[in-house]
Design an enzyme around this catalytic site. Sequence first.
Site, mmCIF file in Angstrom:
data_model
loop_
_atom_site.group_PDB
_atom_site.id
_atom_site.type_symbol
_atom_site.label_atom_id
_atom_site.label_comp_id
_atom_site.label_asym_id
_atom_site.label_seq_id
_atom_site.Cartn_x
_atom_site.Cartn_y
_atom_site.Cartn_z
ATOM 1 N N CYS A 168 1.357 4.042 4.209
ATOM 2 C CA CYS A 168 2.273 4.160 5.362
ATOM 3 C C CYS A 168 3.688 3.772 4.960
ATOM 4 C CB CYS A 168 1.833 3.224 6.478
ATOM 5 S SG CYS A 168 0.263 3.635 7.201
ATOM 6 N N GLU A 189 -9.101 32.846 1.403
ATOM 7 C CA GLU A 189 -9.167 31.450 0.959
ATOM 8 C C GLU A 189 -9.689 31.408 -0.472
ATOM 9 O OE1 GLU A 189 -8.617 28.149 1.910
ATOM 10 O OE2 GLU A 189 -9.687 27.644 0.077
ATOM 11 N N CYS A 197 0.846 -1.198 0.000
ATOM 12 C CA CYS A 197 0.000 0.000 0.000
ATOM 13 C C CYS A 197 0.876 1.240 0.000
ATOM 14 C CB CYS A 197 -0.882 -0.039 1.234
ATOM 15 S SG CYS A 197 -1.791 1.468 1.561
ATOM 16 N N ASP A 256 -0.806 29.244 5.996
ATOM 17 C CA ASP A 256 -0.881 27.773 6.035
ATOM 18 C C ASP A 256 -1.118 27.276 4.613
ATOM 19 O OD1 ASP A 256 -1.227 25.128 6.688
ATOM 20 O OD2 ASP A 256 -3.142 25.391 7.708
ATOM 21 N N GLN A 305 -8.754 19.247 8.440
ATOM 22 C CA GLN A 305 -7.556 18.473 8.790
ATOM 23 C C GLN A 305 -7.947 17.050 9.160
ATOM 24 O OE1 GLN A 305 -4.423 19.361 8.618
ATOM 25 N NE2 GLN A 305 -4.427 21.589 8.511
ATOM 26 N N TYR A 308 -4.710 31.488 3.406
ATOM 27 C CA TYR A 308 -4.981 30.073 3.118
ATOM 28 C C TYR A 308 -5.797 29.499 4.281
ATOM 29 C CZ TYR A 308 -0.797 31.114 0.351
ATOM 30 O OH TYR A 308 0.124 31.709 -0.469
ATOM 31 N N CYS A 362 -8.104 -0.402 7.513
ATOM 32 C CA CYS A 362 -6.858 0.362 7.568
ATOM 33 C C CYS A 362 -6.535 0.769 9.009
ATOM 34 C CB CYS A 362 -6.995 1.606 6.693
ATOM 35 S SG CYS A 362 -5.697 2.818 6.948
ATOM 36 N N CYS A 390 3.120 22.101 5.359
ATOM 37 C CA CYS A 390 3.082 20.642 5.255
ATOM 38 C C CYS A 390 4.230 20.152 4.385
ATOM 39 C CB CYS A 390 1.732 20.174 4.722
ATOM 40 S SG CYS A 390 1.259 20.977 3.203
#
Length: 476
Positions: free
Chosen positions: A82, A357, A79, A406, A307, A336, A165, A433
């Site tokens: 992960c 946004e 997969c 962000d 999130q 954002y 999962c 991120c």
Amino acid sequence: MEFQKDDIITLKIDDMGMDGEGIGKSSGFTFFVKDAVIGDQIEAKVMKVKKGYAYARLTKILVPSIDRIDPKCPYHRQCGGCQIQALDYKAQQLFKERKIKSNLRRIGAFSQELIEQITEPIIGMEEPFFYRNKAQFPIGADKNGNVITGFYVGRTHTIIPNTDCALGVKENKTILEMILNYMKRYQVTAYSEKEGRGLVRHVLIRKGFATGELMVCIVLNGDKLPQMDKLVAELIKVKGMTSISININRDRTNVIMGKVCHTLWGRDTITDVLHVRSIESINSGKDTYYADDSGITFAISPLSFYQVNPIQTEKLYSLALEYAELTGIETVWDLYCGIGTISLFMAKRAKQVYGIEIIEQAVKDARANAERNGIKNARFYMGKAEEVLPKLYREDGIYADVICVDPPRKGCDAACLETIVKMAPKRIVYISCDSATLARDLKYLCANGYVLRRVRGADMFCNTVHCEVCVQLCRK
Ligand code: SAH
């Protein structure tokens, strides 16, 4: 030494790349080996040879790393989800810290000394599993034509059947089995990406962790399900079921959701509550929810951005709040801003908050969320941050004490950064991120009047290579 495809080599893995791949050297040659973790001694088969480096496939673990653990999920190698589940959680966090620091050094050109001095310990989870409040399962068919659901094999569109999962909530399995049984019983077809035919494309499941409310949205290559009431009658047996809808997506695309949703049963949205946490509670490492009055309620529709790890989101936003150092008199811009999550956290401690946004629905959601929580000092603009902010600055001479950004992975646009510098806020809080684009943007801001003061990672995506990071910049 020359290496060729299919050669068998032995390697000691002494580093890990940005995508979690093991890195080892043999005769001056660098090898990238997926699924090998730092500290492993392995045997591998050479797959693709380039100038000075090569890709190899893990064939045998000769001596496992002391940080290697038995992964919870039997499918983790196939997969794509992960990438680093075989790495002990402490080692995962160190890997992410190293990645952040290395980007700040290489791309941001900050000194090692400064980085070590200002980076605070990454915020991890007590239990790094079952944290995702959202999952999108593709529906397809196996070789014999049976409908299946699960996860795509890394970098492909082949589905591994798996309804369980380890990152998701326990209700996923129950709901997916109900949908598969219903599809079998009433011969409802699965969509085939290859042929562009068949009805059911994806199932989106969302859960409000604080409220227990569940949402199911079935994405269709069509506008209705046969015997719809039969499916609804099953799904409403699941405790917490609040919203059941369909989403219409007839396009031949790999974008999951179409633009239109119809609610079949219950409400159009589910709600969740996020609480401000104290830094002490974050540092304690405990994941427990705090049912105090600091909570802000959000309504989430199938199409909203929200999130995916609510426990870590509370910690991240609380950290952003700490870095903003608000006293109640500040004007804050939240660029954002999505559905206004950070803006509303800040609004309770500032004089006025403005959000920008790009997605129209998110802006509407942000306004509704402000109203739902009785917050009157938050105002939202729709558009691109790099267009709206310069325009408002030129025409209205807007002002900020604190600017929070962000952005998505690609980071901030140059025009946005230039305007931020012109607005000259006392503090900038940057949530990212992707620490590579963060480092690039910090380099610019620090060449234009700002000093990097605080850096802290937050592990929002445990067992994957992704990592969120929050930094504070102050004006010189
Ligand atoms: N701060 C929010 C959203 C972060 S995700 C939260 O934590 O929930 C990044 C957001 O930026 C998304 O909502 C996306 O729609 C928005 N976005 C992407 N590009 C943008 C741009 N150029 N200008 C303004 N917003 C943008």
